[in-house]
Structures are given as C-alpha cells and as structure tokens.
Motif scaffolding. Structure first.
Motif, PDB file in Angstrom:
ATOM      1  N   SER A   1       0.753  -1.254  -0.063  1.00  0.00           N
ATOM      2  CA  SER A   1      -0.057  -0.056   0.040  1.00  0.00           C
ATOM      3  C   SER A   1       0.678   0.897   0.092  1.00  0.00           C
ATOM      4  N   LEU A   2       2.027   1.450   0.994  1.00  0.00           N
ATOM      5  CA  LEU A   2       2.955   2.364   0.961  1.00  0.00           C
ATOM      6  C   LEU A   2       3.449   2.590  -0.267  1.00  0.00           C
ATOM      7  N   ALA A   3       3.809   1.512  -1.076  1.00  0.00           N
ATOM      8  CA  ALA A   3       4.366   1.658  -2.386  1.00  0.00           C
ATOM      9  C   ALA A   3       3.406   2.167  -3.595  1.00  0.00           C
ATOM     10  N   ALA A   4       2.229   1.839  -3.342  1.00  0.00           N
ATOM     11  CA  ALA A   4       1.506   2.618  -4.438  1.00  0.00           C
ATOM     12  C   ALA A   4       0.753   4.021  -3.993  1.00  0.00           C
ATOM     13  N   LEU A   5       1.105   4.490  -2.720  1.00  0.00           N
ATOM     14  CA  LEU A   5       0.734   5.812  -2.578  1.00  0.00           C
ATOM     15  C   LEU A   5       1.400   6.902  -3.718  1.00  0.00           C
ATOM     16  N   PRO A   6       2.711   6.998  -3.722  1.00  0.00           N
ATOM     17  CA  PRO A   6       3.408   7.973  -4.756  1.00  0.00           C
ATOM     18  C   PRO A   6       2.648   7.980  -6.218  1.00  0.00           C
ATOM     19  N   VAL A   7       2.232   6.747  -6.839  1.00  0.00           N
ATOM     20  CA  VAL A   7       1.562   6.873  -8.059  1.00  0.00           C
ATOM     21  C   VAL A   7       0.248   7.212  -8.006  1.00  0.00           C
ATOM     22  N   PHE A   8      -0.477   6.876  -6.955  1.00  0.00           N
ATOM     23  CA  PHE A   8      -1.839   7.528  -6.641  1.00  0.00           C
ATOM     24  C   PHE A   8      -1.506   8.999  -6.529  1.00  0.00           C
ATOM     25  N   ALA A   9      -0.830   9.656  -5.729  1.00  0.00           N
ATOM     26  CA  ALA A   9      -0.667  10.777  -5.717  1.00  0.00           C
ATOM     27  C   ALA A   9      -0.157  11.695  -6.993  1.00  0.00           C
ATOM     28  N   TRP A  10       0.702  10.886  -7.937  1.00  0.00           N
ATOM     29  CA  TRP A  10       1.080  11.273  -9.103  1.00  0.00           C
ATOM     30  C   TRP A  10      -0.333  11.495  -9.905  1.00  0.00           C
ATOM     31  N   GLU A  11      -1.173  10.463 -10.170  1.00  0.00           N
ATOM     32  CA  GLU A  11      -2.107  10.669 -10.783  1.00  0.00           C
ATOM     33  C   GLU A  11      -3.376  11.451 -10.407  1.00  0.00           C
ATOM     34  N   VAL A  12      -3.805  11.563  -9.097  1.00  0.00           N
ATOM     35  CA  VAL A  12      -4.389  12.763  -8.838  1.00  0.00           C
ATOM     36  C   VAL A  12      -3.819  14.098  -8.749  1.00  0.00           C
ATOM     37  N   THR A  13      -2.762  14.307  -8.703  1.00  0.00           N
ATOM     38  CA  THR A  13      -2.176  15.803  -8.766  1.00  0.00           C
ATOM     39  C   THR A  13      -2.019  16.135 -10.240  1.00  0.00           C
ATOM     40  N   LEU A  14      -1.628  15.126 -11.097  1.00  0.00           N
ATOM     41  CA  LEU A  14      -1.765  15.367 -12.509  1.00  0.00           C
ATOM     42  C   LEU A  14      -3.201  15.775 -12.849  1.00  0.00           C
ATOM     43  N   ALA A  15      -4.228  14.869 -12.458  1.00  0.00           N
ATOM     44  CA  ALA A  15      -5.589  15.313 -12.724  1.00  0.00           C
ATOM     45  C   ALA A  15      -5.982  16.553 -12.485  1.00  0.00           C
ATOM     46  N   VAL A  16      -5.725  17.080 -11.156  1.00  0.00           N
ATOM     47  CA  VAL A  16      -6.219  18.593 -10.605  1.00  0.00           C
ATOM     48  C   VAL A  16      -5.432  19.253 -11.440  1.00  0.00           C
ATOM     49  N   ARG A  17      -4.186  19.447 -11.661  1.00  0.00           N
ATOM     50  CA  ARG A  17      -3.399  20.284 -12.410  1.00  0.00           C
ATOM     51  C   ARG A  17      -4.048  20.698 -13.793  1.00  0.00           C
ATOM     52  N   LEU A  18      -4.370  19.350 -14.608  1.00  0.00           N
ATOM     53  CA  LEU A  18      -4.678  19.451 -15.964  1.00  0.00           C
ATOM     54  C   LEU A  18      -6.194  19.933 -15.887  1.00  0.00           C
ATOM     55  N   ILE A  19      -7.114  19.881 -14.894  1.00  0.00           N
ATOM     56  CA  ILE A  19      -8.351  20.210 -14.725  1.00  0.00           C
ATOM     57  C   ILE A  19      -8.223  21.981 -14.505  1.00  0.00           C
ATOM     58  N   VAL A  20      -7.486  22.126 -13.619  1.00  0.00           N
ATOM     59  CA  VAL A  20      -7.384  23.537 -13.009  1.00  0.00           C
ATOM     60  C   VAL A  20      -6.670  24.414 -13.966  1.00  0.00           C
ATOM     61  N   LYS A  21      -5.693  24.165 -14.386  1.00  0.00           N
ATOM     62  CA  LYS A  21      -4.785  25.039 -15.129  1.00  0.00           C
ATOM     63  C   LYS A  21      -4.306  24.676 -16.424  1.00  0.00           C
ATOM     64  N   GLY A  22      -4.519  23.528 -16.742  1.00  0.00           N
ATOM     65  CA  GLY A  22      -4.171  22.898 -18.188  1.00  0.00           C
ATOM     66  C   GLY A  22      -2.933  22.454 -18.523  1.00  0.00           C
ATOM     67  N   PHE A  23      -2.225  22.432 -19.545  1.00  0.00           N
ATOM     68  CA  PHE A  23      -0.841  22.372 -19.843  1.00  0.00           C
ATOM     69  C   PHE A  23      -0.288  23.618 -19.838  1.00  0.00           C
ATOM     70  N   THR A  24       1.109  23.588 -19.200  1.00  0.00           N
ATOM     71  CA  THR A  24       1.841  24.781 -19.124  1.00  0.00           C
ATOM     72  C   THR A  24       1.925  25.528 -20.602  1.00  0.00           C
ATOM     73  N   PRO A  25       1.561  26.725 -20.685  1.00  0.00           N
ATOM     74  CA  PRO A  25       1.846  27.467 -22.180  1.00  0.00           C
ATOM     75  C   PRO A  25       2.948  27.252 -22.567  1.00  0.00           C
ATOM     76  N   ALA A  26       3.180  27.089 -24.182  1.00  0.00           N
ATOM     77  CA  ALA A  26       4.317  26.931 -24.963  1.00  0.00           C
ATOM     78  C   ALA A  26       5.085  27.974 -24.561  1.00  0.00           C
ATOM     79  N   ALA A  27       4.802  29.230 -24.440  1.00  0.00           N
ATOM     80  CA  ALA A  27       5.702  30.549 -24.215  1.00  0.00           C
ATOM     81  C   ALA A  27       6.309  30.448 -22.921  1.00  0.00           C
ATOM     82  N   HIS A  28       5.954  29.532 -21.871  1.00  0.00           N
ATOM     83  CA  HIS A  28       6.529  29.408 -20.648  1.00  0.00           C
ATOM     84  C   HIS A  28       7.304  27.862 -20.379  1.00  0.00           C
ATOM     85  N   ARG A  29       7.424  27.326 -21.685  1.00  0.00           N
ATOM     86  CA  ARG A  29       8.390  26.026 -21.554  1.00  0.00           C
ATOM     87  C   ARG A  29       9.662  26.290 -22.176  1.00  0.00           C
ATOM     88  N   PRO A  30      10.662  25.622 -21.692  1.00  0.00           N
ATOM     89  CA  PRO A  30      12.053  25.759 -22.296  1.00  0.00           C
ATOM     90  C   PRO A  30      12.069  24.928 -23.724  1.00  0.00           C
TER      91      PRO A  30
END
Length: 232
Positions: A198-227
């Motif tokens: 269960s502990l080993a699964a927590l980081p990937v769970f956090a990754w998917e939830v964090t990614l989901a929230v980021r994409l819903i709230v802010k979307g992808f980083t604008p091209a102008a802000h990417r290197p």
C-alpha cells in the motif's frame, strides 16, 4: 483555437484520471465478498443474491475503469506525439494493454458469480482458481503495466514541460516504485495486499491525482513558458 483545444484535452484527461481512481477503488471494495472464492460460492439465499449484486456492481465499475484507462491514452496522444511520437504511441499501447489485463480480471470475477449460482462438484476449487486469476491480473495490470505507463508519461511530461517539474517528479518516483513492488510480490517477498504494498502505491496514486487536478484547474503549461527542447 489550438490553445482552446489543448485546454479541453487537459480537462478531459484530468477528469478521466480521476475516474480511474474512483472506479478502481470502488471496484476493489465491491469485489470483496467474492475474493474468498470457496466461501462465496457456498453462500445462498438473500445474502448470496446481495453479494452477487455487489460483484456485478464492482464489474461495472471496472468496465468504467477500462474505458477511462483507454481514454487517457487516446486523449493525451495528440499532445504527447508533438514531443516524442514513439514514446507517445508506446504510452497508448501500454494503456490498452493495462485495460485488457483488467478486463480479464472482470471476466474472472463474473465467472465466480456464475459458479455461486450453479454450485456443482469442484465449484469451490474452480472459484479459488478464478479468484487467483483476478489477483494476478490485478498485480500485472494496475501494478506492473501501470508502473511502466506512469514512468513513460511522467518522462514525457518532464521532458516536454507540459506540467511543472514537481508534478512530473511524482510520476518518475511513483511509476518505478509500484513496478518494483509488484516484482517483489511476484517473487513472494510480501503479500500483494500488505502495508508495504500500500505504501509503495501511494506515490503513483498521488501522481495521478495531482496530475488530474493540475490539468483540470490550469491545463498544460503554455508553450511560451516552456524551455525549448529539441525533438529526437
């Protein structure tokens, strides 16, 4: 128009990732009565019928999970292929494989329900075998293949800077960790359902939830802000 399309893709992808988490957890909880195959097929009466309904609902949740897993790969492909087409295609194929393995587990659980409804000689043994099939598909699909898929997606996100580095870093840690944990379970170092697992699964769970929230709230980083990253 292009930015609007990317924003819509980000929201759809984020929602699908959240659906995978909810459907996976709901399916696991609803399957619980059938995970002891022999005791389940011996059940009868109203309690047995209720357990059948729970397993059927669990199967429905996992059908939703399968569709959402495929959906994340399909939704992300047009965005990811601009940065690394081969790896983007590999991610889609990996999600399809993950979905296929989960589907096998769904069939095995529904087959256990059939055995309970038509108990005969050897039904308990057959039920144990089917539960074992489900357990192995759970290890291979939502653990081994998921770990590889998470690593591939996190690498693409980190390389393309489509999301902030700390978000991608969660996937770069979580993917290999759950993959390594699954290999440890495969070789019998500890049970699949355990504190360590269960502990080993927590980081990937956090990754998917964090990614989901980021994409819903802010979307992808604008091209102008990417290197600028040269494609290989």
């Amino acid at each position: 128009m292009k930015a609007t399309g990317d924003r819509k893709t980000a929201v759809i992808t984020g929602v699908l990732f959240l659906v995978t988490e909810v459907a996976a957890i709901a399916g696991m909880l609803l399957y619980r009565p059938a995970l002891d195959g022999a005791a389940f097929v011996a059940g009868s009466g109203a309690a047995g019928q209720g357990a059948d309904g729970r397993v059927a609902a669990g199967a429905l949740c996992e059908v939703v999970l399968v569709l959402a897993v495929i959906g994340t790969g399909v939704a992300l492909y047009p965005v990811l292929r601009k940065h690394q087409e081969a790896l983007a295609l590999g991610y889609v194929c990996g999600r399809l494989l993950e979905a296929a393995v989960i589907a096998v587990g769904i069939v095995s659980m529904l087959a256990v329900v059939t055995l309970r409804q038509d108990v005969g000689a050897g039904a308990a043994t057959a039920a144990r075998a089917l539960v074992a099939v489900h357990d192995w598909t759970f290890l291979l699909g939502p653990n081994v293949v998921l770990g590889a898929n998470s690593l591939a997606l996190a690498f693409l996100m980190h390389r393309s800077r489509l999301v902030p580095r700390p978000v991608a870093l969660l996937g770069l840690i979580g993917g290999p960790l759950i993959l390594a944990s699954a290999v440890a379970v495969l070789f019998g170092l500890y049970p699949q359902v355990s504190t360590i697992g269960s502990l080993a699964a927590l980081p990937v769970f956090a990754w998917e939830v964090t990614l989901a929230v980021r994409l819903i709230v802010k979307g992808f980083t604008p091209a102008a802000h990417r290197p600028v990253v040269l494609a290989s």
